[in-house]
Design an enzyme around this catalytic site. Structure first.
Site, mmCIF file in Angstrom:
data_model
loop_
_atom_site.group_PDB
_atom_site.id
_atom_site.type_symbol
_atom_site.label_atom_id
_atom_site.label_comp_id
_atom_site.label_asym_id
_atom_site.label_seq_id
_atom_site.Cartn_x
_atom_site.Cartn_y
_atom_site.Cartn_z
ATOM 1 N N SER A 74 47.092 50.805 34.378
ATOM 2 C CA SER A 74 47.371 49.844 32.858
ATOM 3 C C SER A 74 47.808 50.779 31.914
ATOM 4 O O SER A 74 47.471 52.098 31.927
ATOM 5 C CB SER A 74 46.385 49.063 32.898
ATOM 6 O OG SER A 74 45.799 48.403 33.564
HETATM 7 N N1 SAH Z 1 42.328 49.219 36.195
HETATM 8 C C1 SAH Z 1 43.465 49.676 37.178
HETATM 9 C C2 SAH Z 1 44.372 48.471 37.001
HETATM 10 C C3 SAH Z 1 45.065 48.543 38.368
HETATM 11 S S1 SAH Z 1 46.437 47.286 38.726
HETATM 12 C C4 SAH Z 1 43.946 50.851 36.561
HETATM 13 O O1 SAH Z 1 43.792 51.226 35.440
HETATM 14 O O2 SAH Z 1 44.401 51.564 37.562
HETATM 15 C C5 SAH Z 1 45.253 45.995 39.270
HETATM 16 C C6 SAH Z 1 44.601 46.246 40.757
HETATM 17 O O3 SAH Z 1 43.893 44.852 41.080
HETATM 18 C C7 SAH Z 1 45.602 46.600 41.949
HETATM 19 O O4 SAH Z 1 44.997 47.979 42.253
HETATM 20 C C8 SAH Z 1 45.418 45.467 42.767
HETATM 21 O O5 SAH Z 1 45.570 45.984 44.097
HETATM 22 C C9 SAH Z 1 43.956 44.897 42.445
HETATM 23 N N2 SAH Z 1 43.748 43.661 42.997
HETATM 24 C C10 SAH Z 1 44.662 42.571 43.010
HETATM 25 N N3 SAH Z 1 44.188 41.478 43.478
HETATM 26 C C11 SAH Z 1 42.877 41.829 43.795
HETATM 27 C C12 SAH Z 1 41.555 41.166 44.307
HETATM 28 N N4 SAH Z 1 41.804 39.745 44.823
HETATM 29 N N5 SAH Z 1 40.550 41.930 44.729
HETATM 30 C C13 SAH Z 1 40.331 43.146 44.457
HETATM 31 N N6 SAH Z 1 41.271 44.066 43.596
HETATM 32 C C14 SAH Z 1 42.628 43.325 43.541
#
Ligand code: SAH
Length: 219
Positions: free
Chosen positions: A60
């Protein structure tokens, strides 16, 4: 410019954009974001933008993360559930703020990479950091209730599990997709549990997120 100088410049930029929470700014000033992005993109790690981390996912944007953390108001010792570990950067900030974190990720490759980096940086200690590979839609009932729940992927419906796993007085910060055709117009919501079945919802404005998806991906 060295990494620390670039980090300080990012903190100043976030302050200029209206981030005021000192603990949040302090954590962003300390956590090496360049460890959480692919090697080839390291030079952009301290620019205020989202970057690809593989598997179609992104780390993000620092401003978004800062706004989420401000809304969450994490405090030392609080129990925090994080859905969507991704790169592990938000987890690192929560750990730097001395929270106890349970973080869940559905994509195995991202889970493993984040785990390695957080351990390497000495942030993931057994007493405070619990990383789980799985489907975060259901929260993590085994370790509930949580003082804070933060979701990094957007939903069209707030999963009831999150509402139920929140302690009274606890806060949930979650990006909510409205049914409109304008791409990227997700509203960041803050939901506070006031009592057993009484919740207060606040709208924190539009941000861009990747969607929450069901199930897990082992490859
Ligand atoms: N806080 C993270 C954001 C990553 S983007 C950072 O700063 O890097 C959001 C993430 O949510 C992705 O890695 C995606 O794979 C995950 N995600 C999406 N659906 C999900 C679910 N049902 N359970 C767990 N993770 C999930």
């Amino acid at each position: 410019m060295d990494w620390a100088t670039m980090r300080r410049a990012l903190v100043e930029q976030l302050k200029a954009r209206g981030i005021t929470n000192r603990a949040v700014l302090h954590a962003i000033g300390r956590v090496p974001r360049h460890w959480f992005v692919p090697r080839s993109l390291r030079q952009y790690a301290y620019e205020d933008r989202a970057l690809p981390i593989g598997y179609g996912q992104t780390i993000s944007q620092p401003y978004t993360v800062a706004r989420m953390l401000e809304a969450l108001a994490p405090e030392p010792g609080l129990r925090v559930l994080e859905v969507g570990l991704g790169s592990g950067y938000l987890t690192a900030l929560l750990l730097a703020m001395n929270c106890r974190v349970w973080a869940i990720e559905r994509i195995y490759g991202l889970f493993r990479r984040a785990q390695k980096v957080l351990r390497h940086l000495g942030l993931c200690q057994p007493a405070t950091c619990h990383l789980v590979w799985g489907d975060g839609w259901w929260g993590l009932p085994a370790f509930a209730p949580y003082d804070r729940i933060v979701v990094s992927a957007s939903v069209r419906q707030v999963p009831p599990a999150y509402l139920l796993q929140l302690r009274y007085g606890g806060r949930l910060v979650i990006p909510f997709e409205k049914y409109d055709w304008l791409a990227g117009r997700y509203q960041l919501l803050r939901i506070t549990r006031m009592g057993p079945s009484h919740y207060r919802t606040e709208d924190l404005g539009p941000f861009v997120f990747v969607p929450l998806r069901p199930g897990t991906e082992p490859h």
